[in-house]
Design a protein around this motif. Structure first.
Motif, PDB file in Angstrom:
ATOM      1  N   GLY A   1     -31.078  -6.363 -37.026  1.00 49.50           N
ATOM      2  CA  GLY A   1     -30.012  -6.949 -36.231  1.00 49.50           C
ATOM      3  C   GLY A   1     -28.673  -6.310 -36.534  1.00 49.50           C
ATOM      4  N   THR A   2     -27.762  -6.410 -35.569  1.00 52.53           N
ATOM      5  CA  THR A   2     -26.436  -5.827 -35.706  1.00 52.53           C
ATOM      6  C   THR A   2     -25.379  -6.869 -35.396  1.00 52.53           C
ATOM      7  OG1 THR A   2     -27.255  -3.646 -35.047  1.00 52.53           O
ATOM      8  CG2 THR A   2     -24.888  -4.005 -34.893  1.00 52.53           C
ATOM      9  N   ILE A   3     -24.318  -6.886 -36.193  1.00 54.26           N
ATOM     10  CA  ILE A   3     -23.221  -7.829 -36.000  1.00 54.26           C
ATOM     11  C   ILE A   3     -21.915  -7.050 -35.939  1.00 54.26           C
ATOM     12  CG2 ILE A   3     -22.005  -9.845 -36.921  1.00 54.26           C
ATOM     13  CD1 ILE A   3     -24.591 -10.466 -38.517  1.00 54.26           C
ATOM     14  N   LEU A   4     -21.140  -7.287 -34.894  1.00 51.47           N
ATOM     15  CA  LEU A   4     -19.799  -6.720 -34.787  1.00 51.47           C
ATOM     16  C   LEU A   4     -18.783  -7.771 -35.195  1.00 51.47           C
ATOM     17  CD1 LEU A   4     -19.673  -4.708 -31.425  1.00 51.47           C
ATOM     18  CD2 LEU A   4     -19.919  -3.819 -33.736  1.00 51.47           C
ATOM     19  N   MET A   5     -17.847  -7.391 -36.080  1.00 51.56           N
ATOM     20  CA  MET A   5     -16.835  -8.326 -36.567  1.00 51.56           C
ATOM     21  C   MET A   5     -15.455  -7.693 -36.497  1.00 51.56           C
ATOM     22  SD  MET A   5     -18.892  -9.576 -39.985  1.00 51.56           S
ATOM     23  CE  MET A   5     -19.311  -7.880 -40.406  1.00 51.56           C
ATOM     24  N   GLU A   6     -14.451  -8.518 -36.607  1.00 52.16           N
ATOM     25  CA  GLU A   6     -13.106  -7.974 -36.697  1.00 52.16           C
ATOM     26  C   GLU A   6     -13.001  -7.115 -37.951  1.00 52.16           C
ATOM     27  OE1 GLU A   6      -9.767 -10.381 -38.091  1.00 52.16           O
ATOM     28  OE2 GLU A   6     -11.126 -12.063 -38.414  1.00 52.16           O
ATOM     29  N   PHE A   7     -12.226  -6.055 -37.864  1.00 49.36           N
ATOM     30  CA  PHE A   7     -12.031  -5.198 -39.027  1.00 49.36           C
ATOM     31  C   PHE A   7     -10.807  -5.690 -39.787  1.00 49.36           C
ATOM     32  CE2 PHE A   7     -10.289  -1.482 -41.232  1.00 49.36           C
ATOM     33  CZ  PHE A   7     -11.402  -1.093 -41.963  1.00 49.36           C
ATOM     34  N   VAL A   8     -11.046  -6.212 -40.965  1.00 50.91           N
ATOM     35  CA  VAL A   8      -9.962  -6.761 -41.784  1.00 50.91           C
ATOM     36  C   VAL A   8      -9.319  -5.677 -42.633  1.00 50.91           C
ATOM     37  CG1 VAL A   8      -9.403  -8.410 -43.615  1.00 50.91           C
ATOM     38  CG2 VAL A   8     -11.048  -9.035 -41.843  1.00 50.91           C
ATOM     39  N   GLY A   9     -10.146  -4.770 -43.134  1.00 52.83           N
ATOM     40  CA  GLY A   9      -9.667  -3.703 -44.007  1.00 52.83           C
ATOM     41  C   GLY A   9     -10.773  -3.330 -44.971  1.00 52.83           C
ATOM     42  N   SER A  10     -10.493  -2.395 -45.820  1.00 54.49           N
ATOM     43  CA  SER A  10     -11.518  -1.909 -46.748  1.00 54.49           C
ATOM     44  C   SER A  10     -11.361  -2.499 -48.147  1.00 54.49           C
ATOM     45  CB  SER A  10     -11.455  -0.379 -46.834  1.00 54.49           C
ATOM     46  OG  SER A  10     -10.152   0.047 -47.212  1.00 54.49           O
ATOM     47  N   ARG A  11     -10.429  -3.435 -48.319  1.00 57.76           N
ATOM     48  CA  ARG A  11     -10.168  -3.994 -49.646  1.00 57.76           C
ATOM     49  C   ARG A  11     -10.668  -5.425 -49.728  1.00 57.76           C
ATOM     50  NH1 ARG A  11      -4.977  -6.194 -52.030  1.00 57.76           N
ATOM     51  NH2 ARG A  11      -4.178  -5.987 -49.914  1.00 57.76           N
ATOM     52  N   ASP A  12     -11.382  -5.743 -50.812  1.00 61.68           N
ATOM     53  CA  ASP A  12     -11.798  -7.112 -51.050  1.00 61.68           C
ATOM     54  C   ASP A  12     -11.160  -7.627 -52.340  1.00 61.68           C
ATOM     55  OD1 ASP A  12     -13.433  -6.365 -53.298  1.00 61.68           O
ATOM     56  OD2 ASP A  12     -15.054  -5.852 -51.933  1.00 61.68           O
ATOM     57  N   LEU A  13     -11.374  -8.904 -52.616  1.00 60.21           N
ATOM     58  CA  LEU A  13     -10.734  -9.528 -53.772  1.00 60.21           C
ATOM     59  C   LEU A  13     -11.300  -8.987 -55.082  1.00 60.21           C
ATOM     60  CD1 LEU A  13      -8.447 -11.526 -53.792  1.00 60.21           C
ATOM     61  CD2 LEU A  13     -10.097 -13.384 -54.031  1.00 60.21           C
ATOM     62  N   GLN A  14     -12.555  -8.585 -55.066  1.00 55.62           N
ATOM     63  CA  GLN A  14     -13.155  -7.992 -56.262  1.00 55.62           C
ATOM     64  C   GLN A  14     -12.393  -6.730 -56.667  1.00 55.62           C
ATOM     65  OE1 GLN A  14     -15.865  -9.136 -57.931  1.00 55.62           O
ATOM     66  NE2 GLN A  14     -16.653  -7.395 -59.092  1.00 55.62           N
ATOM     67  N   GLN A  15     -12.102  -5.875 -55.692  1.00 52.27           N
ATOM     68  CA  GLN A  15     -11.345  -4.654 -55.963  1.00 52.27           C
ATOM     69  C   GLN A  15      -9.917  -4.969 -56.382  1.00 52.27           C
ATOM     70  OE1 GLN A  15     -12.084  -3.211 -52.017  1.00 52.27           O
ATOM     71  NE2 GLN A  15     -13.649  -1.744 -52.691  1.00 52.27           N
ATOM     72  N   THR A  16      -9.347  -5.984 -55.767  1.00 52.55           N
ATOM     73  CA  THR A  16      -7.974  -6.376 -56.108  1.00 52.55           C
ATOM     74  C   THR A  16      -7.882  -6.862 -57.547  1.00 52.55           C
ATOM     75  OG1 THR A  16      -7.562  -7.008 -53.797  1.00 52.55           O
ATOM     76  CG2 THR A  16      -6.057  -7.891 -55.469  1.00 52.55           C
ATOM     77  N   ILE A  17      -8.880  -7.641 -57.977  1.00 53.21           N
ATOM     78  CA  ILE A  17      -8.866  -8.204 -59.329  1.00 53.21           C
ATOM     79  C   ILE A  17      -9.132  -7.150 -60.394  1.00 53.21           C
ATOM     80  CG2 ILE A  17     -10.044  -9.796 -60.911  1.00 53.21           C
ATOM     81  CD1 ILE A  17     -10.564 -11.615 -58.485  1.00 53.21           C
ATOM     82  N   TYR A  18     -10.152  -6.330 -60.154  1.00 51.50           N
ATOM     83  CA  TYR A  18     -10.629  -5.441 -61.214  1.00 51.50           C
ATOM     84  C   TYR A  18     -10.285  -3.963 -61.015  1.00 51.50           C
ATOM     85  CZ  TYR A  18     -13.407  -9.559 -62.361  1.00 51.50           C
ATOM     86  OH  TYR A  18     -13.809 -10.834 -62.680  1.00 51.50           O
ATOM     87  N   GLY A  19      -9.890  -3.590 -59.809  1.00 49.98           N
ATOM     88  CA  GLY A  19      -9.691  -2.174 -59.545  1.00 49.98           C
ATOM     89  C   GLY A  19      -8.259  -1.744 -59.350  1.00 49.98           C
ATOM     90  N   CYS A  20      -7.311  -2.674 -59.419  1.00 49.24           N
ATOM     91  CA  CYS A  20      -5.902  -2.342 -59.198  1.00 49.24           C
ATOM     92  C   CYS A  20      -5.118  -2.453 -60.503  1.00 49.24           C
ATOM     93  CB  CYS A  20      -5.276  -3.267 -58.158  1.00 49.24           C
ATOM     94  SG  CYS A  20      -6.013  -3.116 -56.524  1.00 49.24           S
ATOM     95  N   ALA A  21      -4.285  -1.451 -60.753  1.00 52.90           N
ATOM     96  CA  ALA A  21      -3.476  -1.453 -61.974  1.00 52.90           C
ATOM     97  C   ALA A  21      -2.281  -2.388 -61.860  1.00 52.90           C
ATOM     98  CB  ALA A  21      -3.006  -0.030 -62.283  1.00 52.90           C
ATOM     99  N   GLU A  22      -1.858  -2.678 -60.645  1.00 53.29           N
ATOM    100  CA  GLU A  22      -0.672  -3.511 -60.452  1.00 53.29           C
ATOM    101  C   GLU A  22      -0.930  -4.943 -60.916  1.00 53.29           C
ATOM    102  OE1 GLU A  22      -0.301  -4.853 -56.082  1.00 53.29           O
ATOM    103  OE2 GLU A  22      -1.320  -2.910 -56.005  1.00 53.29           O
ATOM    104  N   PRO A  23       0.089  -5.629 -61.415  1.00 51.21           N
ATOM    105  CA  PRO A  23      -0.078  -7.009 -61.902  1.00 51.21           C
ATOM    106  C   PRO A  23      -0.499  -7.948 -60.774  1.00 51.21           C
ATOM    107  CG  PRO A  23       2.014  -6.073 -62.633  1.00 51.21           C
ATOM    108  CD  PRO A  23       1.468  -5.141 -61.601  1.00 51.21           C
TER     109      PRO A  23
END
Length: 340
Positions: free
Chosen positions: A140-162
């Motif tokens: 099956g295929t689902i089309l969704m709105e494109f929010v962006g390529s960043r998720d909260l996991q990356q924000t928490i653990y992958g970003c150097a900024e505070p």
């Protein structure tokens, strides 16, 4: 022969009378009419943002498909559809558990009819995939709105900024508002975690990936889980104790998962270390939870309020956890202490 899984468990009531799932070989009750997923939807015209979701995908209008990520039951792509950027998710057939992958596809549609700023919007979904757009493993295929390529996991653990308090409080509020709306529609997500929360270019959080979700029985706060629903579970580090024990499902399972997510936002650490089976056993038998005792961030007045809120969210007793609606004043209280 076991009774079929109630279709109402996976799809909104307005949809299931006209659903034929033969093309997906689903274990759900089969409707004798039609040949593809049929839902009440307006004909597609105008901009993507002005439409309800549809069972029709105009494949010739789908261009510039680029890989964007992958998960347990599918792959996500960035694409252009009718001139707009969208996210395309292909749900794949799991060789080890084909039943779970099919159920995951239908569970994705639990939130397809919903419109909320903190929930990723579904544009279209279908089990009919023409040659060239899928393969034998795609169910099956689902089309969704494109929010962006960043998720909260990356924000928490992958970003150097505070990740300052005002920011994680805003993110937390976004998640809770999204959960509150889902629960008001009798839908439980059952896999709330940082990786399933996308962060838009406007820094707004949106809940995504409903492959583990369930529609609660009407008028019931707790829904017993059918043994034939093999997709239910979510990520073990965020799974509520009652889910680990195979007990009934309620909206309070999402609250537990949110509590673990909130702890991650505050500490930017992994909730548990050690063997998976040990963690699962300790969460149920010994009330193992992420540590707050030896964290300096929980020693301030605001930190103590956070600690109290976390204890409420991840209580071993679902009835002792606040609802999503009740969480909002707690977050406002935290915000008020931040600006004192």
């Amino acid at each position: 022969m076991p009774s079929p899984i109630p279709l109402t468990r996976l799809l909104p009531k307005d949809f299931y009378p006209t659903v034929d799932i033969g093309t997906c070989s689903s274990p759900l009750t089969k409707h004798p009419h039609g040949s593809t997923l049929q839902v009440p939807a307006q004909r597609l015209h105008g901009k993507v943002t002005s439409r309800l979701w549809s069972s029709v995908i105009y494949w010739k209008e789908l261009h510039s498909i680029q890989p964007a990520g992958s998960g347990g039951f599918g792959s996500v792509y960035k694409a252009k559809y009718l001139g707009e950027t969208v996210a395309l998710k292909k749900v794949k057939k799991c060789v080890k558990n084909q039943l779970a992958s099919r159920q995951s596809f239908w569970a994705e549609l639990n939130a397809a009819h919903l419109r909320h700023k903190n929930i990723v919007r579904v544009i279209a979904a279908t089990t009919c995939v023409p040659a060239g757009f899928g393969d034998e493993s795609c169910i099956g295929t689902i089309l969704m709105e494109f929010v962006g390529s960043r998720d909260l996991q990356q924000t928490i653990y992958g970003c150097a900024e505070p990740l300052e308090a005002d920011r994680w409080l805003r993110y937390s509020s976004d998640i809770v508002h999204g959960m509150q709306f889902l629960h008001s529609q009798s839908i439980v997500h059952l896999d709330i975690k940082p990786a399933n929360v996308l962060v838009s270019s406007d820094d707004v959080c949106k809940i995504v990936d409903f492959g583990c979700s369930l529609k609660l029985d009407r008028g019931c706060e707790v829904t017993p889980v059918s043994p034939y629903l093999s997709h239910v579970g979510g990520t073990y580090t965020h799974r509520a104790p009652e889910m680990l024990k195979g007990e009934g499902v309620s909206a309070k399972a999402d609250i537990f998962s949110f509590g673990i997510t909130l702890w991650q936002l505050i500490t930017r650490e992994q909730p548990y270390t050690g063997d998976r089976q040990h963690v699962l056993y300790a969460v149920v038998a010994h009330n193992l939870r992420p540590s707050v005792q030896d964290r300096a961030v929980f020693q301030s007045e605001q930190g103590r309020l956070c600690s109290t809120l976390l204890s409420l969210c991840w209580s071993g007793e679902p009835r002792c956890r606040p609802s999503a609606q009740e969480l909002l004043p707690h977050l406002e209280q935290l915000r008020s202490h931040l600006h004192e």
